[in-house]
Scaffold this motif. Structure first.
Motif, mmCIF file in Angstrom:
data_model
loop_
_atom_site.group_PDB
_atom_site.id
_atom_site.type_symbol
_atom_site.label_atom_id
_atom_site.label_comp_id
_atom_site.label_asym_id
_atom_site.label_seq_id
_atom_site.Cartn_x
_atom_site.Cartn_y
_atom_site.Cartn_z
ATOM 1 N N HIS A 109 43.291 20.698 49.507
ATOM 2 C CA HIS A 109 44.538 20.282 49.713
ATOM 3 C C HIS A 109 44.259 19.768 51.852
ATOM 4 N N GLU A 110 44.862 19.329 51.944
ATOM 5 C CA GLU A 110 45.651 18.266 52.986
ATOM 6 C C GLU A 110 47.020 18.058 53.903
ATOM 7 N N THR A 111 47.614 18.083 54.944
ATOM 8 C CA THR A 111 48.459 17.349 54.844
ATOM 9 C C THR A 111 48.215 16.884 56.638
ATOM 10 N N ALA A 124 44.736 29.209 53.198
ATOM 11 C CA ALA A 124 43.987 28.193 54.424
ATOM 12 C C ALA A 124 44.813 27.213 55.025
ATOM 13 N N LEU A 125 45.444 26.778 53.975
ATOM 14 C CA LEU A 125 45.838 25.045 54.355
ATOM 15 C C LEU A 125 46.757 25.872 55.053
ATOM 16 N N ASP A 144 36.818 27.085 60.239
ATOM 17 C CA ASP A 144 36.140 28.067 59.839
ATOM 18 C C ASP A 144 35.604 27.231 57.925
ATOM 19 N N ALA A 145 34.788 27.732 57.559
ATOM 20 C CA ALA A 145 34.333 28.004 56.320
ATOM 21 C C ALA A 145 35.268 26.955 55.232
ATOM 22 N N ALA A 154 47.255 28.666 56.589
ATOM 23 C CA ALA A 154 46.946 29.632 58.252
ATOM 24 C C ALA A 154 46.363 28.517 59.231
ATOM 25 N N GLY A 155 45.703 26.790 58.290
ATOM 26 C CA GLY A 155 45.773 26.103 59.739
ATOM 27 C C GLY A 155 46.341 25.035 59.897
ATOM 28 N N ILE A 156 47.882 25.314 58.701
ATOM 29 C CA ILE A 156 48.984 24.595 59.817
ATOM 30 C C ILE A 156 49.148 25.369 61.304
ATOM 31 N N ASN A 157 49.879 26.473 60.827
ATOM 32 C CA ASN A 157 50.081 27.667 61.786
ATOM 33 C C ASN A 157 49.397 27.404 62.965
ATOM 34 N N SER A 158 48.093 27.204 62.801
ATOM 35 C CA SER A 158 47.231 27.892 63.774
ATOM 36 C C SER A 158 47.807 26.658 64.858
#
Length: 87
Positions: free
Chosen positions: A7-9, A62-63, A37-38, A65-69
């Motif tokens: 997945h990617e954004t 995980a995507l 992270d992993a 969470a990454g977007i939010n961070s």
């Protein structure tokens, strides 16, 4: 960053000037690799008056969470720059 993530954004943030985009991008650079992270990773790039954050992840949780961070990190970089009188 692993290019084979499922997945990617790409988040694009536009600013009124190239200088402002450079300040935000420079503030984000130290975080690249630090919060990976992993299951997810991110890169930051700048093109003129826009900053782009590419987040890749193994799964949708995980995507998200990454977007939010990264969205929060951009918000902080913008606020710190504005508080310092940097437009």
């Amino acid at each position: 960053m692993t290019a084979t993530r499922a997945h990617e954004t790409v988040l694009t943030f536009s600013y009124p000037s190239e200088r402002r985009a450079r300040l935000v991008g420079d503030a984000l650079e130290p975080e690249v690799g630090e919060i990976d992270d992993a299951r997810s990773a991110a890169t930051v790039s700048r093109d003129g008056d826009a900053v782009r954050v590419r987040v890749v992840a193994d799964d949708l949780v995980a995507l998200r969470a990454g977007i939010n961070s990264w969205s929060r990190l951009v918000e902080v970089a913008e606020r710190v720059g504005a508080a310092g009188g940097r437009q």
